[in-house]
Design a protein around this motif. Sequence first.
Motif, PDB file in Angstrom:
ATOM      1  N   GLY A 292      38.357  47.379  39.663  1.00  0.00           N
ATOM      2  CA  GLY A 292      38.427  48.495  40.730  1.00  0.00           C
ATOM      3  C   GLY A 292      37.191  49.194  40.686  1.00  0.00           C
ATOM      4  N   GLN A 293      36.528  49.648  39.556  1.00  0.00           N
ATOM      5  CA  GLN A 293      35.544  50.411  39.711  1.00  0.00           C
ATOM      6  C   GLN A 293      33.980  49.231  39.739  1.00  0.00           C
TER       7      GLN A 293
ATOM      8  N   HIS B  16      34.327  46.488  41.464  1.00  0.00           N
ATOM      9  CA  HIS B  16      34.304  46.127  42.795  1.00  0.00           C
ATOM     10  C   HIS B  16      35.136  46.956  43.828  1.00  0.00           C
ATOM     11  N   PRO B  17      34.532  47.989  44.177  1.00  0.00           N
ATOM     12  CA  PRO B  17      35.067  49.016  44.970  1.00  0.00           C
ATOM     13  C   PRO B  17      35.368  48.396  46.340  1.00  0.00           C
ATOM     14  N   GLU B  18      34.826  47.334  46.753  1.00  0.00           N
ATOM     15  CA  GLU B  18      34.996  47.037  48.124  1.00  0.00           C
ATOM     16  C   GLU B  18      36.305  46.149  48.122  1.00  0.00           C
ATOM     17  N   ARG B  19      37.044  45.863  46.818  1.00  0.00           N
ATOM     18  CA  ARG B  19      38.238  45.294  47.008  1.00  0.00           C
ATOM     19  C   ARG B  19      39.398  46.092  46.807  1.00  0.00           C
ATOM     20  N   ALA B  20      40.680  45.895  47.409  1.00  0.00           N
ATOM     21  CA  ALA B  20      41.884  46.813  47.077  1.00  0.00           C
ATOM     22  C   ALA B  20      42.627  46.001  46.105  1.00  0.00           C
ATOM     23  N   ILE B  21      42.185  46.567  44.825  1.00  0.00           N
ATOM     24  CA  ILE B  21      42.710  45.958  43.738  1.00  0.00           C
ATOM     25  C   ILE B  21      43.946  46.714  43.047  1.00  0.00           C
ATOM     26  N   LYS B  22      45.122  46.241  42.741  1.00  0.00           N
ATOM     27  CA  LYS B  22      46.206  46.862  42.534  1.00  0.00           C
ATOM     28  C   LYS B  22      46.972  46.308  41.265  1.00  0.00           C
ATOM     29  N   THR B  23      47.484  47.326  40.428  1.00  0.00           N
ATOM     30  CA  THR B  23      47.930  46.767  39.178  1.00  0.00           C
ATOM     31  C   THR B  23      48.927  45.814  39.141  1.00  0.00           C
TER      32      THR B  23
ATOM     33  N   THR C  95      41.881  48.845  36.605  1.00  0.00           N
ATOM     34  CA  THR C  95      40.920  50.081  36.614  1.00  0.00           C
ATOM     35  C   THR C  95      39.474  49.433  36.628  1.00  0.00           C
TER      36      THR C  95
END
Length: 229
Positions: free
Chosen positions: A169-170, A172-179, A166
Amino acid sequence: MSENASTTELTSQYTAQVTADLERNTKEQERVGVEIAALQEQLASLQRDHAVLVNIQQAIDAVPVPDTTAPPSGNVPVPAPRKKAAPSGTAKRTRPSKKTQPSSKTAALPAQTAGKTAGKAAGKPAGKPGAGKAEAARTAQPTLVDLVRRHLTEQSEPRSAAEIATALGQAHPERAIKTTVIRTTLEGLVAKAQAQRSKQGSSVFYTAADSSRSAATAPSEEQPAPADA
């Protein structure tokens, strides 16, 4: 006198016994008669049922049974047998006729056209001047492993994989970060002694490893950026 008295007494006994036997016989006849009447009624009912069953059997035997083995009447079209498809390797190749074959002059035109096109393409620049710098800037961005390691070192308390995902992701919003990807990255850091894992109940938390230990065991993961062409 005594003989008359004995005879009278014996006669009385016989009379009483015969009377009792007559009553017993009469009652037995009545009982047997009742049983015979019930049996006769039962026999008549069985005979009626027998007659009904015989009639039903005769009616069933009179119904004609269709012959399922006989062929159906009429002209029924029979499907033609399927033709076996020829294998792809044995298909006949058709040769082009002489009329459709290109002449030597016509065949030479595409080659000349291709040469002119290649010459024009060689005269143009390979790409935009800023393309190399943009590629270098893209490759210079920190990897996900670097971001996770840096985030752990900045935290003073253990963090779970969901919390780290979380936060990144906040940031670096340009990256698709998943848990799931963050958890896999964290487990890789733990395997390389660059992070520590602790379990509280059913939850797993991660912290940054000791700087001296991680510096001794962690391999270099940064890749040099390609030179600008």
